[in-house]
Design a protein around this motif. Structure first.
Motif, PDB file in Angstrom:
ATOM      1  N   CYS A   1      -5.907   1.187  -5.156  1.00 33.06           N
ATOM      2  CA  CYS A   1      -4.561   1.551  -5.059  1.00 33.06           C
ATOM      3  C   CYS A   1      -4.180   2.843  -4.868  1.00 33.06           C
ATOM      4  O   CYS A   1      -4.615   3.574  -6.664  1.00 33.06           O
ATOM      5  CB  CYS A   1      -4.075   0.448  -5.669  1.00 33.06           C
TER       6      CYS A   1
ATOM      7  N   TYR B   1      -0.853  -3.013  -7.130  1.00 33.27           N
ATOM      8  CA  TYR B   1      -1.818  -3.556  -5.969  1.00 33.27           C
ATOM      9  C   TYR B   1      -0.655  -3.847  -5.109  1.00 33.27           C
ATOM     10  O   TYR B   1       0.992  -4.820  -5.207  1.00 33.27           O
ATOM     11  CB  TYR B   1      -2.538  -4.065  -6.352  1.00 33.27           C
ATOM     12  N   LYS B   2      -1.225  -3.961  -3.702  1.00 31.31           N
ATOM     13  CA  LYS B   2       0.297  -4.091  -2.734  1.00 31.31           C
ATOM     14  C   LYS B   2       0.184  -5.986  -3.236  1.00 31.31           C
ATOM     15  O   LYS B   2       0.697  -6.506  -2.348  1.00 31.31           O
ATOM     16  CB  LYS B   2      -0.201  -4.229  -1.134  1.00 31.31           C
TER      17      LYS B   2
ATOM     18  N   GLU C   1      -6.049  -2.939   0.284  1.00 31.64           N
ATOM     19  CA  GLU C   1      -4.845  -2.241  -0.031  1.00 31.64           C
ATOM     20  C   GLU C   1      -4.633  -1.252   0.761  1.00 31.64           C
ATOM     21  O   GLU C   1      -6.009  -0.654   1.288  1.00 31.64           O
ATOM     22  CB  GLU C   1      -5.495  -1.645  -1.450  1.00 31.64           C
TER      23      GLU C   1
END
Length: 336
Positions: free
Chosen positions: A129, A191-192, A149
């Protein structure tokens, strides 16, 4: 870096040469991943603009065949099959792969760029990330592909999954079992995957007309089994405890099972549990964990294949990929 009497302006060189700033950056960093004619055009434009190009006259070796695969840390078992997939693709194409475990952020980006120079890496696969600034700086220096990510709004290729849909499907399955109070244990929100799995969890609740209850959302700062056991134990010992858990990691799901035992509760009779990732832990636990399977080997394999295409042809159009997931039904959600 070339020495000059005035500060080098990439945009000025780009206007003169008609070559992108990203490619100019690679020339300035003596990257070997630039065609000879492109390098010459940049150097000629610099000479016309009065820059000293002597440091750029010696061309770097074209024989580098090293790909650097970077993960945030060695602690998460999720990365192991991804690494295996990337290595298989690298060997298939005649490349070697070096594994590195480090954060890539504003404080560390320059150290990471130094590592790339020392290893003479041809390209990078990053599962980290990263802030936009660090990601753009890295992409302007070397061929880059993001794995898992990513920042979809940037023109940087990636291979990942649709975390929103995968999480929504998992929670809808728990709802179909008749569970009414579904808790969510999530990872770090920078984080996505954590952001998107939260979106999927909430979307499933909304579509089922379930009330959103912030007390049922446990937001942890790392993938920590001990932290998850403690958080789940506290929630299970409230007066209005949940009857199901969706977790963004199989590590968290295993922690819920342990916390349930400590609370005198049975899985799945008292609490149903769904994890995420389908790591080996998920079928080694008792009871075995219902989980969302990510095609981990394929994530690594396709990321490496995509990177090698970038290395071999810098004009390749940007392409990205979303791989499918599958809900694996096991003992933690058996109907009772």
């Amino acid at each position: 870096m070339a020495k000059e009497t005035k500060k080098i302006t990439y945009s000025e060189i780009a206007r003169r040469s008609g070559i992108s700033i990203a490619t100019i950056s690679r020339v300035m960093n003596n990257s070997s991943n630039v065609k000879d004619e492109t390098r010459k055009a940049v150097i000629d434009a610099m000479k016309e603009l009065g820059y000293d190009t002597s440091a750029l006259e010696v061309l770097p070796s074209k024989n580098n065949n090293l790909i650097l695969f970077n993960i945030p840390s060695m602690d998460n078992p999720f990365y192991s099959p991804i690494i295996q997939g990337a290595k298989a693709a690298a060997l298939r194409n005649g490349y070697n792969m070096l594994l590195n475990a480090d954060p890539i952020d504003e404080p560390s980006i320059n150290d990471f760029l130094s590592l790339l120079k020392k290893t003479d890496a041809a390209g990078v696969i990053a599962t980290n990330c990263m802030p936009r600034s660090a990601l753009l700086k890295l992409n302007n220096t070397i061929p880059l592909v993001q794995c898992c990510e990513c920042i979809p709004s940037l023109d940087i290729p990636f291979v990942t999954i649709d975390d929103v849909t995968a999480a929504k499907n998992a929670v809808e399955y728990l709802i179909s079992l008749g569970r009414k109070r579904i808790a969510f244990i999530n990872g770090p929100l920078q984080y996505k995957y954590a952001q998107d799995r939260l979106k999927g969890y909430l979307a499933a609740l909304d579509e089922a007309n379930f009330e959103r209850d912030s007390s049922l959302i446990l937001q942890l700062q790392e993938i920590s089994y001990d932290m998850a056991v403690s958080a789940a134990f506290q929630l299970l010992n409230t007066s209005n405890r949940p009857d199901a858990f969706f977790t963004s990691s199989d590590v968290y799901a295993a922690a819920v099972i342990n916390a349930g035992r400590k609370s005198g509760l049975s899985v799945p009779q008292d609490i149903a549990v769904v994890g995420f990732d389908n790591i080996d832990l998920s079928f080694m636990c008792t009871p075995s964990i219902t989980t969302v399977n990510q095609p981990k080997f394929q994530l690594g394999f396709h990321s490496c294949e995509m990177l090698i295409k970038r290395i071999c042809n810098e004009q390749l159009p940007i392409s990205s990929m979303y791989l499918n997931t599958e809900l694996i039904i096991r003992e933690t959600t058996q109907k009772v």
